[in-house]
Design a protein around this motif. Structure first.
Motif, PDB file in Angstrom:
ATOM      1  N   ALA A 249      30.335 -23.209 -80.220  1.00 39.71           N
ATOM      2  CA  ALA A 249      31.104 -21.962 -80.244  1.00 39.71           C
ATOM      3  C   ALA A 249      31.074 -21.358 -81.643  1.00 39.71           C
ATOM      4  N   PRO A 250      31.020 -20.032 -81.741  1.00 43.42           N
ATOM      5  CA  PRO A 250      31.051 -19.397 -83.067  1.00 43.42           C
ATOM      6  C   PRO A 250      32.412 -19.577 -83.729  1.00 43.42           C
ATOM      7  N   LEU A 251      32.406 -19.695 -85.046  1.00 42.51           N
ATOM      8  CA  LEU A 251      33.644 -19.791 -85.803  1.00 42.51           C
ATOM      9  C   LEU A 251      34.082 -18.398 -86.236  1.00 42.51           C
ATOM     10  N   PRO A 252      35.360 -18.210 -86.563  1.00 43.51           N
ATOM     11  CA  PRO A 252      35.844 -16.888 -86.984  1.00 43.51           C
ATOM     12  C   PRO A 252      35.127 -16.386 -88.233  1.00 43.51           C
ATOM     13  N   ALA A 253      35.050 -15.079 -88.354  1.00 41.55           N
ATOM     14  CA  ALA A 253      34.367 -14.469 -89.504  1.00 41.55           C
ATOM     15  C   ALA A 253      34.992 -14.895 -90.822  1.00 41.55           C
ATOM     16  N   ALA A 254      36.304 -15.158 -90.822  1.00 42.67           N
ATOM     17  CA  ALA A 254      36.999 -15.533 -92.051  1.00 42.67           C
ATOM     18  C   ALA A 254      36.594 -16.904 -92.560  1.00 42.67           C
ATOM     19  N   GLN A 255      35.782 -17.637 -91.785  1.00 45.95           N
ATOM     20  CA  GLN A 255      35.350 -18.971 -92.179  1.00 45.95           C
ATOM     21  C   GLN A 255      34.195 -18.946 -93.175  1.00 45.95           C
ATOM     22  N   TRP A 256      33.461 -17.804 -93.210  1.00 45.75           N
ATOM     23  CA  TRP A 256      32.159 -17.806 -93.882  1.00 45.75           C
ATOM     24  C   TRP A 256      32.157 -17.068 -95.210  1.00 45.75           C
ATOM     25  N   VAL A 257      31.433 -17.618 -96.184  1.00 43.96           N
ATOM     26  CA  VAL A 257      31.072 -16.853 -97.382  1.00 43.96           C
ATOM     27  C   VAL A 257      30.094 -15.774 -96.958  1.00 43.96           C
ATOM     28  N   GLU A 258      30.337 -14.548 -97.387  1.00 39.54           N
ATOM     29  CA  GLU A 258      29.522 -13.411 -96.960  1.00 39.54           C
ATOM     30  C   GLU A 258      28.621 -12.930 -98.092  1.00 39.54           C
TER      31      GLU A 258
ATOM     32  N   ASP B 173      13.402 -30.283 -98.658  1.00 40.91           N
ATOM     33  CA  ASP B 173      14.850 -30.381 -98.468  1.00 40.91           C
ATOM     34  C   ASP B 173      15.450 -29.082 -97.941  1.00 40.91           C
ATOM     35  N   VAL B 174      14.654 -28.248 -97.282  1.00 40.34           N
ATOM     36  CA  VAL B 174      15.119 -26.946 -96.808  1.00 40.34           C
ATOM     37  C   VAL B 174      16.316 -27.097 -95.871  1.00 40.34           C
ATOM     38  N   ARG B 175      17.231 -26.123 -95.968  1.00 36.87           N
ATOM     39  CA  ARG B 175      18.377 -26.051 -95.061  1.00 36.87           C
ATOM     40  C   ARG B 175      18.375 -24.687 -94.385  1.00 36.87           C
ATOM     41  N   PHE B 176      18.697 -24.682 -93.099  1.00 34.07           N
ATOM     42  CA  PHE B 176      18.666 -23.451 -92.307  1.00 34.07           C
ATOM     43  C   PHE B 176      19.939 -23.377 -91.473  1.00 34.07           C
ATOM     44  N   GLY B 177      20.718 -22.303 -91.655  1.00 33.98           N
ATOM     45  CA  GLY B 177      21.961 -22.139 -90.908  1.00 33.98           C
ATOM     46  C   GLY B 177      22.094 -20.732 -90.358  1.00 33.98           C
ATOM     47  N   MET B 178      22.985 -20.582 -89.357  1.00 32.99           N
ATOM     48  CA  MET B 178      23.157 -19.292 -88.680  1.00 32.99           C
ATOM     49  C   MET B 178      24.639 -18.993 -88.458  1.00 32.99           C
ATOM     50  N   PRO B 179      25.365 -18.570 -89.498  1.00 34.35           N
ATOM     51  CA  PRO B 179      26.730 -18.115 -89.247  1.00 34.35           C
ATOM     52  C   PRO B 179      26.731 -16.984 -88.204  1.00 34.35           C
ATOM     53  N   PRO B 180      27.665 -16.969 -87.271  1.00 32.76           N
ATOM     54  CA  PRO B 180      28.946 -17.678 -87.294  1.00 32.76           C
ATOM     55  C   PRO B 180      28.951 -19.067 -86.671  1.00 32.76           C
TER      56      PRO B 180
END
Length: 319
Positions: free
Chosen positions: A95-104, A225-232
């Protein structure tokens, strides 16, 4: 201080205040509100400003600090996906997390313009996405002390004045902040420079590999050592093989997507990802921020959505 002079004196501080509030808040949307509220309070209180007690910059940064501390009261720590848990081993996004969780991300164009190359390097490093995320581990007052002293180069006396505390208390907070930051300090990365031929070529190669679904070529562009993420989404991957496998698994969803380089944001290279709508028009889908080291990509943060902010990153509203 007269109104015309106030406007002349305060408006040049908008860029520095934007950088300060971004480092404090980690949220591009809240930065606008914080800077505007700071300047409004400064305008209203200019008759009480005493130049003999503090410089205008010190006085205004004290106002900005109070505004940011008010906004941070009770707020959750903003983060990047890898700050919130271990790497994923499946393709389940959850599930996506709230927008307030992420550094933008914040477009570098919104910051104070710097001509000196050494000053520009320091500024880009101190608004780098990974560094801003590391700052979020600090309690708000320690965060303010560290940014004021180590980034903006305010003196110990000025910092104490801004935070309305003793110099000893400010120095103690600074030492604690430095120790905490050292535990979370991000790995070194090359400064994002769209004018650098090697970085331009790396972006072109990444776009070509993505659009042609050439997974092997894409893997060859990634650091070990690449990292890949997809907020939210909390989901994130570690290592080129896992990233490549995810790209391959999602090929049908991205079959007709296109990418366009954007302006530098949060000290990172950027790409705008576009996806065709029902009429075949390529619309904004995501903003990607990439970090680079030794001509390999070390981090990819794909912010899904963000279509309303594409123009801020120098990206067209459609292709």
């Amino acid at each position: 201080m007269s109104a015309p002079y106030a406007e002349t004196a305060l408006e040049p501080l908008r860029g520095p205040l934007t950088g300060y509030c971004y480092r404090m808040l980690g949220a591009a949307g809240e930065v606008d509100d914080a800077v505007q509220e700071t300047l409004l309070r400064a305008h209203r209180n200019l008759p009480r400003y005493d130049a003999a007690r503090a410089s205008l910059s010190t006085w205004v940064h004290a106002i900005a600090t109070n505004v940011c501390l008010d906004l941070l009261r009770g707020a959750r720590r903003r983060a990047l996906p890898w700050d919130l848990g271990p790497a994923s081993t499946t393709g389940e996004l959850g599930a996506p997390l709230p927008a307030a969780q992420w550094v933008e991300p914040l477009a570098d164009s919104r910051l104070q313009q710097v001509a000196d190359p050494s000053e520009l390097a320091v500024r880009r490093e101190s608004v780098r996405l990974a560094f801003v995320a590391a700052l979020q581990w600090l309690p708000p007052r320690q965060r303010a002390v560290l940014v004021l002293r180590d980034v903006l180069a305010f003196s110990a006396a000025e910092t104490a004045q801004i935070l309305e505390c003793s110099a000893a208390a400010a120095n103690s907070a600074l030492q604690r902040a430095r120790a905490t930051l050292e535990q979370h300090r991000p790995a070194p990365a090359q400064a994002a420079d769209p004018d650098d031929p090697a970085q331009r070529q790396l972006l072109r190669d990444y776009v070509d590999a993505f659009e042609s679904h050439d997974v092997d070529r894409l893997i060859g562009l990634l650091a070990d050592d690449v990292r890949f993420g997809m907020p939210p989404f909390l989901w994130w991957l570690h290592g080129p093989q896992r990233v490549g496998a995810a790209m391959e698994a999602g090929a049908e969803y991205c079959a007709h997507d296109r990418m366009v380089p954007g302006d530098v944001a949060s000290g990172c290279l950027t790409l705008g990802q576009y996806r065709p709508d029902r009429d075949g028009v390529l619309r904004p889908f995501a903003v990607l921020l990439l970090e680079v080291r030794s001509d390999r990509i070390t981090e990819i943060v794909t912010y899904l959505g963000r279509g309303e902010r594409f123009a801020e990153f120098g990206l067209p509203p459609q292709l």
